[in-house]
Design an enzyme around this catalytic site. Structure first.
Site, short mmCIF file in Angstrom:
data_model
loop_
_atom_site.label_atom_id
_atom_site.label_comp_id
_atom_site.label_asym_id
_atom_site.label_seq_id
_atom_site.Cartn_x
_atom_site.Cartn_y
_atom_site.Cartn_z
N LYS A 37 -9.71 13.14 8.39
CA LYS A 37 -9.19 12.81 9.72
C LYS A 37 -9.11 14.07 10.58
CE LYS A 37 -5.99 9.23 7.97
NZ LYS A 37 -6.40 8.05 8.73
N ASP B 105 -11.86 7.20 4.25
CA ASP B 105 -10.59 6.99 4.96
C ASP B 105 -10.19 5.51 4.98
OD1 ASP B 105 -8.31 7.59 6.32
OD2 ASP B 105 -9.29 7.97 8.27
N GLU C 288 -9.21 3.72 2.64
CA GLU C 288 -8.81 3.78 1.24
C GLU C 288 -7.75 2.76 0.88
OE1 GLU C 288 -7.42 5.40 3.55
OE2 GLU C 288 -5.31 5.21 3.03
N ARG D 260 -7.40 -0.39 1.44
CA ARG D 260 -7.91 -1.66 0.89
C ARG D 260 -8.40 -1.48 -0.54
NH1 ARG D 260 -12.00 -1.80 5.83
NH2 ARG D 260 -10.21 -0.64 6.59
N ASP E 286 -2.39 10.45 3.45
CA ASP E 286 -3.78 10.08 3.68
C ASP E 286 -4.46 11.10 4.59
OD1 ASP E 286 -6.20 8.85 3.97
OD2 ASP E 286 -5.48 7.23 5.27
N LYS F 250 0.85 -1.18 0.00
CA LYS F 250 0.00 0.00 0.00
C LYS F 250 0.90 1.24 0.00
CE LYS F 250 -2.94 2.80 3.07
NZ LYS F 250 -3.65 2.90 4.37
N ASP G 35 1.89 6.64 5.33
CA ASP G 35 0.87 5.67 4.93
C ASP G 35 1.27 4.90 3.67
OD1 ASP G 35 -1.49 4.43 5.65
OD2 ASP G 35 -2.78 5.79 4.51
#
Ligand code: MN
Ligand code: ZN
Length: 498
Positions: free
Chosen positions: A276, A346, A348, A350, A269, A264, A287
């Site tokens: 967030k 959020d 995201e 996956r 993010d 990933k 991230d």
């Protein structure tokens, strides 16, 4: 601290100034190398005076007396040397590295009696030094007062003295490949998000071509043609276009099925429209820790010439709120054809991984797929910074990974998967939704990924607690830890090389 070491190995050394580092276990009277370092044997006396017994990672730091062949002597305790693990040797090396300041040359005597493989111990010790020496100071324009005077000038010449020096040197070639891979992963995680976007990250991966890795970079148009609607949905709120990078290392036999690592790579993010809170959001530059680990691993495998066919695939996007950003309630179609209702923008990671996993499986038919992702805050609630979460559909792969985790001390804890958890991500409007709610958040994230791997042996490592902001120790003082590089290198080395 920023020190560079130039490490060599020798059977013996003629001491002539500089620093000598000696090891002492709890069983023996004198530190290893003490006789040659100082005939006057001041160490025994000093040890008695301060009651230095050689307990693990304790140190005795002495200025050498007049007439001594060195200027300074540091003795590091090993504890019971016979019981030292590979990781303990790394920690000893890291501890030694932390003591090396304002010197140009160092001699280190590492042959503690009674250990099984002195050469391996010496190479591990040296690897620990390299891992500890790392510091990310690219953006510091002023050097602190305690900065090593040698900083940036010339590397410190380190001679590791060991009887089996040629075997140690051979093993150390691999250690250097490992250290370089970890350093690359740490650098990528530590880089600020304005500097490292998807395009810049892809360019970094492209540099692996120098080592013989084949690197392809897919642009937005190519991903659109592949129908990667899940990954592209995440990217659409950012002005920075996404990239999918495919790295291939062909070190195995042509007929060998490849092993595949998927990362990933959300370069930043914000959470997107499901934004967030402000506090701590700066950490979301990390991230992309999964993609960093995969890139670092590919570096290591190529640099040490691993006899394996390995694929690295990283999905690089930025998750931003924007007039064009994806909304909660949107339904996207993944490359697999399965549809996903986006409940929370959020969640995201996956969405990025599901297309990367499907693509990897479809194109390469690998022996297994392992994905790494800073996927959920929930894994921190469960395991803290000390273990990464391991989710796996294959017991053999799970036990190989767990074993590699114990060797490298990049530890994994296996978490459950199952039909009942899977139900939690069924959607009213699409084939699935991208969150299953607060409870079992790490598990439902894994269940989501599982829907994209078919029957291929697969493991998902949730490294949200271990890739960044993890506990600093003897071999890591960096915010970005490089977690996963040593783990997966060990997995390959122990089980998958021809
Ligand atoms: Mn997120
Ligand atoms: Zn994320």
């Amino acid at each position: 601290m920023s020190v560079k070491f130039e490490i060599s190995f020798a059977k013996s050394v003629r001491l002539n100034g500089g620093l000598a580092i000696l090891l002492k276990d709890t069983e023996s009277d004198l530190p290893v190398g003490a006789d040659s370092a100082d005939p006057a044997n001041v160490f025994a006396k000093a040890s008695r005076i301060v009651r230095f017994t050689g307990k693990g990672l304790t140190t005795l730091d002495m200025v050498a007396p007049e007439g001594s062949p060195v200027d300074r002597v540091i003795v590091i305790g090993t504890g019971k040397a016979k019981e030292l693990s590979a990781h303990d040797w790394l920690k000893l090396g890291g501890s030694a590295a932390s003591k090396i300041r304002n010197v140009e040359k160092v001699s280190i005597f590492v042959d503690v009696p009674g250990i099984d493989s002195p050469a391996k111990a010496a190479a591990d010790f040296a690897l620990g030094m390299l891992l500890r020496a790392y510091s990310f100071d690219t953006y510091k324009t002023k050097k602190g007062d305690d900065e090593d005077k040698n900083n940036g000038q010339k590397p410190v010449k380190v001679t590791i003295v060991t009887a089996d020096h040629s075997a140690a040197k051979k093993l150390f070639a691999d250690s250097e490949a490992i250290a370089d891979g970890v350093v690359l992963a740490r650098d990528l995680v530590n880089e600020p998000p304005n500097v490292l976007g998807p395009v810049e990250f892809a360019a970094k991966a492209k540099e692996l071509e120098k080592l013989g890795v084949e690197v392809e970079i897919l642009t937005e148009r190519e991903m659109r043609r592949l129908n990667m609607g899940a990954l592209l949905g995440v990217a659409q709120g950012s002005v920075r276009p996404p990239r999918l990078v495919i790295m291939q290392w062909k070190g195995g036999k042509a007929k060998d099925k490849p092993v595949a690592f998927i990362g990933k790579g959300v370069v930043f993010d914000t959470g997107g429209i499901s934004i967030k809170p402000a506090a701590g959001m700066e950490d979301m530059k990390g991230d992309m820790g999964g993609a960093a680990a995969v890139t670092g691993l590919m570096h290591t495998l190529a640099a040490r010439g691993a006899k394996v066919n390995a694929i690295g695939v990283i999905g690089l996007v930025e998750n931003m709120p924007d007039g064009n950003a994806q909304r909660p309630g949107d339904i996207v179609t993944s490359m697999s054809g399965q549809t996903i209702e986006v409940i929370n923008t959020d969640a995201e990671g996956r969405l990025v991984l599901c297309d990367a996993l499907w693509y990897t499986n479809d194109r390469f038919k690998p022996q297994f797929m392992i994905n790494l992702a800073t996927l959920t805050g929930a894994i921190l609630v469960a395991l803290g910074n000390l273990h990464a979460g391991l989710f796996c559909n294959d017991d053999k792969l799970a036990s190989e990974l767990t074993a590699a985790g114990l060797v490298t001390y990049e530890r994994l804890w296996r978490m459950p998967l199952g039909k009942d958890y899977d139900k939690m991500i069924d959607s009213k409007f699409a084939d699935m939704k991208n969150t299953g709610g607060r409870h079992a958040g790490s598990i439902t994230a894994a269940q989501f990924l599982k829907r994209f791997v078919q029957d291929t042996p697969w493991a998902h490592l949730d490294i949200a607690g271990t890739a960044m902001g993890s506990i600093q120790d003897e071999i890591n003082q960096s915010w970005g830890s490089g977690f996963g590089v040593r783990l997966l290198d060990e997995l390959v080395r122990a089980n998958y090389e021809s």
